[in-house]
Design an enzyme around this catalytic site. Structure first.
Site, PDB file in Angstrom:
ATOM      1  N   HIS A  27     -17.703  63.811  20.536  1.00 65.09           N
ATOM      2  CA  HIS A  27     -18.705  63.190  21.410  1.00 65.09           C
ATOM      3  C   HIS A  27     -18.993  61.768  20.938  1.00 65.09           C
ATOM      4  CE1 HIS A  27     -21.984  63.343  24.431  1.00 65.09           C
ATOM      5  NE2 HIS A  27     -22.474  62.371  23.660  1.00 65.09           N
ATOM      6  N   HIS A  29     -18.905  57.413  22.682  1.00 66.90           N
ATOM      7  CA  HIS A  29     -18.839  56.621  23.910  1.00 66.90           C
ATOM      8  C   HIS A  29     -18.212  55.259  23.642  1.00 66.90           C
ATOM      9  CE1 HIS A  29     -21.932  59.409  25.459  1.00 66.90           C
ATOM     10  NE2 HIS A  29     -22.662  59.110  24.412  1.00 66.90           N
ATOM     11  N   ARG A 120     -18.677  65.187  33.395  1.00 70.54           N
ATOM     12  CA  ARG A 120     -20.004  65.412  32.820  1.00 70.54           C
ATOM     13  C   ARG A 120     -21.047  65.418  33.919  1.00 70.54           C
ATOM     14  NH1 ARG A 120     -23.344  61.390  28.788  1.00 70.54           N
ATOM     15  NH2 ARG A 120     -24.219  62.953  27.393  1.00 70.54           N
ATOM     16  N   ARG A 126     -34.373  60.458  32.333  1.00 67.62           N
ATOM     17  CA  ARG A 126     -34.488  59.053  31.900  1.00 67.62           C
ATOM     18  C   ARG A 126     -33.124  58.358  31.960  1.00 67.62           C
ATOM     19  NH1 ARG A 126     -32.446  58.935  26.821  1.00 67.62           N
ATOM     20  NH2 ARG A 126     -32.414  61.000  25.886  1.00 67.62           N
ATOM     21  N   ASP A 246     -21.713  60.871  18.398  1.00 67.50           N
ATOM     22  CA  ASP A 246     -22.504  60.201  19.448  1.00 67.50           C
ATOM     23  C   ASP A 246     -22.552  58.683  19.254  1.00 67.50           C
ATOM     24  OD1 ASP A 246     -23.890  60.116  21.875  1.00 67.50           O
ATOM     25  OD2 ASP A 246     -25.823  60.057  20.863  1.00 67.50           O
TER      26      ASP A 246
HETATM   27  C1  0GY Z   1     -25.721  60.651  24.444  1.00 65.07           C
HETATM   28  C2  0GY Z   1     -27.159  60.669  24.756  1.00 65.07           C
HETATM   29  C3  0GY Z   1     -27.816  59.792  25.548  1.00 65.07           C
HETATM   30  C4  0GY Z   1     -27.220  58.923  26.508  1.00 65.07           C
HETATM   31  C5  0GY Z   1     -26.163  59.255  27.293  1.00 65.07           C
HETATM   32  O1  0GY Z   1     -24.588  58.851  28.928  1.00 65.07           O
HETATM   33  C6  0GY Z   1     -25.612  58.437  28.383  1.00 65.07           C
HETATM   34  O2  0GY Z   1     -26.177  57.397  28.717  1.00 65.07           O
HETATM   35  O3  0GY Z   1     -25.554  60.393  27.132  1.00 65.07           O
HETATM   36  C7  0GY Z   1     -29.284  59.779  25.473  1.00 65.07           C
HETATM   37  O4  0GY Z   1     -29.887  58.747  25.770  1.00 65.07           O
HETATM   38  O5  0GY Z   1     -29.869  60.829  25.083  1.00 65.07           O
HETATM   39  O6  0GY Z   1     -25.047  61.668  24.572  1.00 65.07           O
HETATM   40  O7  0GY Z   1     -25.238  59.600  24.061  1.00 65.07           O
END
Ligand code: 0GY
Length: 293
Positions: A27, A29, A120, A126, A246
């Site tokens: 996980h 990004h 996903r 939020r 993350d």
């Molecule tokens: C994560 C958690 C967050 C954000 C996102 O896709 C996203 O913007 O998942 C969060 O703000 O809790 O998984 O990175």
């Protein structure tokens, strides 16, 4: 980026725990860079840029072998930054995309060839405005020919309301961040029991034991209050758990975790080499690299 945005730690500590060979960060990004891959109009936050090159540097520094890159909500359903990262990873990354119900078969096919293996569905208000169930059912129909699974992100208090829809899914279903437990409650309390029942009663459900930095009140470096929750899941469902960093840690406002600490969190939640191998290697390989087996 947003005024109160916290940037990821550019110099994490070297972890003490040595990851087993072939470990997967399941996980993480990529954000932008925004001038190349613009952030989505409908986004609810604007992050710092955190591109594929920085992700791959972190991967190598921590001793991770592969990544599962999850489309972040700041990119909406424009998966170009994700696909570009997958193309650069030379088979060492898989992707989780965000798509709309009108996505075409050819587009999905291209994404599959690039390494996408899941979509996903995000229910955290939020971050997104959740859609009615029918919207997600249509996506499930679109992805069925590709054998993809579904990743869901929700907060513990919302599980009851979504239970019927979630459990109607016939694909594998991966729950982000343990369903965001409130760790001030007991690990034996009713809220976490509901989550454990979901995993127990539905063998197609998997769990990411991720984001102690979001769940913890005791905080870094050990996130002691999260350990009993994550360990309970790992010990009860050793073949259906995944770990990840993350990175680059969106939307944290108090502190930025040291990614080395997130690796050192692992032996506390998966105390034996057998559990560690399942969590870090066998399980993510079965879910994301099954066609390579
Ligand atoms: C994560 C958690 C967050 C954000 C996102 O896709 C996203 O913007 O998942 C969060 O703000 O809790 O998984 O990175």
């Amino acid at each position: 980026m947003d005024d109160d945005w916290l940037v990821f730690d550019p110099e994490p500590s070297r972890p003490t725990f040595i990851l087993p060979a072939g470990s997967v960060d399941a996980h993480c990004h990529v954000f932008g860079p925004g001038d190349e891959f613009p952030y989505a109009e409908e986004r609810k936050y604007t992050p710092c840029d955190a591109g594929k090159d920085q992700l791959f540097v972190l991967r190598d520094f921590l001793g991770v072998d592969k990544n599962v890159i999850v489309q972040a909500t700041c990119h909406g359903s424009d998966n170009r930054a994700l696909l570009d990262a997958l193309a650069s990873a030379k088979g060492r990354a898989r992707g989780v995309a965000t798509v709309r119900p009108d996505v075409g078969h050819d587009e999905l096919s291209e994404m599959h060839d690039a390494g996408v293996r899941a979509v996903r569905f995000n229910y955290v208000r939020r971050l997104v405005d959740p859609e009615p169930d029918a919207y997600y059912h249509r996506i499930v129909e679109r992805i069925a020919p590709f054998g993809w699974h579904v990743v869901i992100y929700f907060e513990a208090a919302d599980l009851e309301e979504r239970w019927k829809f979630f459990t109607s899914l016939e694909t594998d279903v991966v729950v982000d961040h343990m369903g965001r437990p409130d760790v001030t409650q007991s690990v034996d309390g009713p809220e976490f029991a509901r989550f454990l029942s979901l995993m127990e009663e539905h063998q197609n459900f998997w769990c990411k034991v991720t984001c102690p930095e979001r769940e913890s009140l005791s905080g870094p470096p050990r996130f002691e209050d999260v350990v009993p929750f994550a360990r309970r899941v790992v010990e009860r469902f050793p073949t259906r758990v995944l770990w990840g960093t993350d990175w680059p840690h969106p939307n944290l406002h108090d502190y930025m975790p040291d990614d080395g600490d997130l690796v050192d969190f692992i032996p506390g939640i998966a105390p034996t080499p057998d559990l560690q191998r399942k969590l870090l290697v066998d399980n993510p390989m079965r879910l994301y690299w099954r066609d390579d087996a």
